[in-house]
Design a protein around this motif. Structure first.
Motif, PDB file in Angstrom:
ATOM      1  N   LEU A 175       4.322  60.886  12.507  1.00 43.61           N
ATOM      2  CA  LEU A 175       3.795  61.677  13.622  1.00 43.61           C
ATOM      3  C   LEU A 175       2.962  60.812  14.558  1.00 43.61           C
ATOM      4  CD1 LEU A 175       2.894  64.717  11.398  1.00 43.61           C
ATOM      5  CD2 LEU A 175       4.734  64.604  13.080  1.00 43.61           C
ATOM      6  N   ALA A 189       3.195  57.542  15.013  1.00 52.07           N
ATOM      7  CA  ALA A 189       3.964  56.476  15.655  1.00 52.07           C
ATOM      8  C   ALA A 189       4.994  56.994  16.644  1.00 52.07           C
ATOM      9  CB  ALA A 189       4.649  55.620  14.590  1.00 52.07           C
ATOM     10  N   VAL A 190       5.364  58.260  16.503  1.00 49.17           N
ATOM     11  CA  VAL A 190       6.347  58.840  17.428  1.00 49.17           C
ATOM     12  C   VAL A 190       5.647  59.671  18.500  1.00 49.17           C
ATOM     13  CG1 VAL A 190       8.258  60.516  17.501  1.00 49.17           C
ATOM     14  CG2 VAL A 190       8.250  58.725  15.776  1.00 49.17           C
ATOM     15  N   GLY A 191       4.345  59.911  18.316  1.00 50.36           N
ATOM     16  CA  GLY A 191       3.600  60.657  19.323  1.00 50.36           C
ATOM     17  C   GLY A 191       3.957  62.126  19.366  1.00 50.36           C
TER      18      GLY A 191
END
Lengths: 211, 110
Positions: free
Chosen positions: B81, B83-85
């Motif tokens: 969550l 790192a993917v925004g």
């Protein structure tokens, strides 16, 4: 592995072995050797952090190592601008998502074995020089910082890279609950759902994550 | 999900214990689970042994396995969550406010 204080159930043991194998096998954009090297670098950074020593920074000339390091030790510090910087350095979104899946799953199994008091699972020798190239062709930017199949959400985070997406769902189902089981608020798997959620919430708080 | 499962199954839970582990969560084995989660996630080599044994004594081996597995799973999901925004929705922001936490601007849904 050392003798565990508690026995690791068969499903969890099989998952540990599958996960370790996948760390050293060619993925969609990376060879088995590169994946294994990044996994070992992630373990070293995690060990440094646990020992409260500053993890040795990776070479500034190695963006894959830098991404691995950041996801391992400081994921809450990641910002959209940093992800864009990595793209400008030649790291594709698929590269990034592949490393993310690899590091995140490795962290999961290492937390599990640490919790149970057994040695981390040994990674097998690397195999496979040629990346598979398997990338979702229907992924697009949809609310996240990398393309996803459908809106960016917890289950779709790795969907750009189907192998990592499927491996994440596998781990999620064995360690916690499968996506269909998530609706069972009275589930009991050694812990009642409320107790599982207490552990989940505390873990997220320690990681400065708000889901 | 803690609030949802607590309400659905009529099991009392004090969510403040998430941010203050010295507070009684009202859940069975709550204090032992929180101590175990802290030691596992922080990879605390001194604390994990006593925390594991305390949970084992109170709740048994299946509980220890699941607690370690759930902590591991969320170590994974938290990284995805972050790192993917993936944006944090209104309900989660409200809960964070209730617990005295502040969701960073870059993660708030727009």
């Amino acid at each position: 592995m050392t003798q565990p204080v508690v026995e690791i159930p068969a499903a969890e043991r099989a998952l540990l072995e599958r996960t370790a194998r996948s760390m050293a096998t060619a993925g969609p954009t990376l060879s088995g050797g590169t994946r294994r090297s990044l996994a070992e670098a992630s373990r070293a950074a995690a060990a440094d952090r646990a020992a409260s020593t500053d993890p040795a920074p990776p070479s500034a000339n190695d963006p894959l190592a830098e991404i691995t390091h950041r996801i391992t030790v400081a994921p809450a510090d990641i910002r959209r601008s940093w992800v864009r910087e990595q793209e400008q350095r030649g790291v594709s979104s698929a590269n990034y998502v592949e490393i993310l899946g690899l590091v995140a799953r490795l962290t999961a199994i290492d937390t599990f074995t640490f919790g149970l008091g057994v040695e981390p699972v040994e990674l097998p020798p690397a195999g496979g020089d040629d990346p598979t190239g398997r990338i979702a062709d229907d992924a697009a930017l949809d609310g996240g910082w990398v393309p996803t199949v459908g809106p960016a959400s917890p289950p779709s985070a790795l969907s750009l890279v189907p192998d990592e997406h499927e491996a994440m769902l596998d781990l999620h189902g064995v360690f916690y609950l499968s996506i269909p089981e998530m609706g069972d608020l009275d589930a009991d798997r050694g812990l009642h759902r409320t107790e599982m959620e207490l552990v989940a919430a505390r873990t997220s708080l320690l990681n400065e994550c708000f889901f | 999900m803690l609030r949802a499962s607590s309400e659905r199954t009529a099991r009392a839970a004090d969510l403040e214990a998430i941010v203050d582990p010295l507070r009684d969560s009202l859940l069975p084995n709550g204090a032992a689970l929180l101590a175990f989660a802290d030691a596992a996630v922080l990879r605390d080599g001194e604390e994990i042994g006593p925390a594991r044994q305390a949970l084992l004594d109170r709740a048994g081996p299946d509980a220890v396995v699941r607690a370690a597995a759930v902590a591991g799973n969320f170590e994974m999901m938290n990284r995805l969550l972050d790192a993917v925004g993936v944006a944090v929705g209104g309900r989660q922001v409200a809960l964070a406010d209730e617990l005295g936490l502040r969701v960073p601007d870059h993660l708030r849904a727009r």
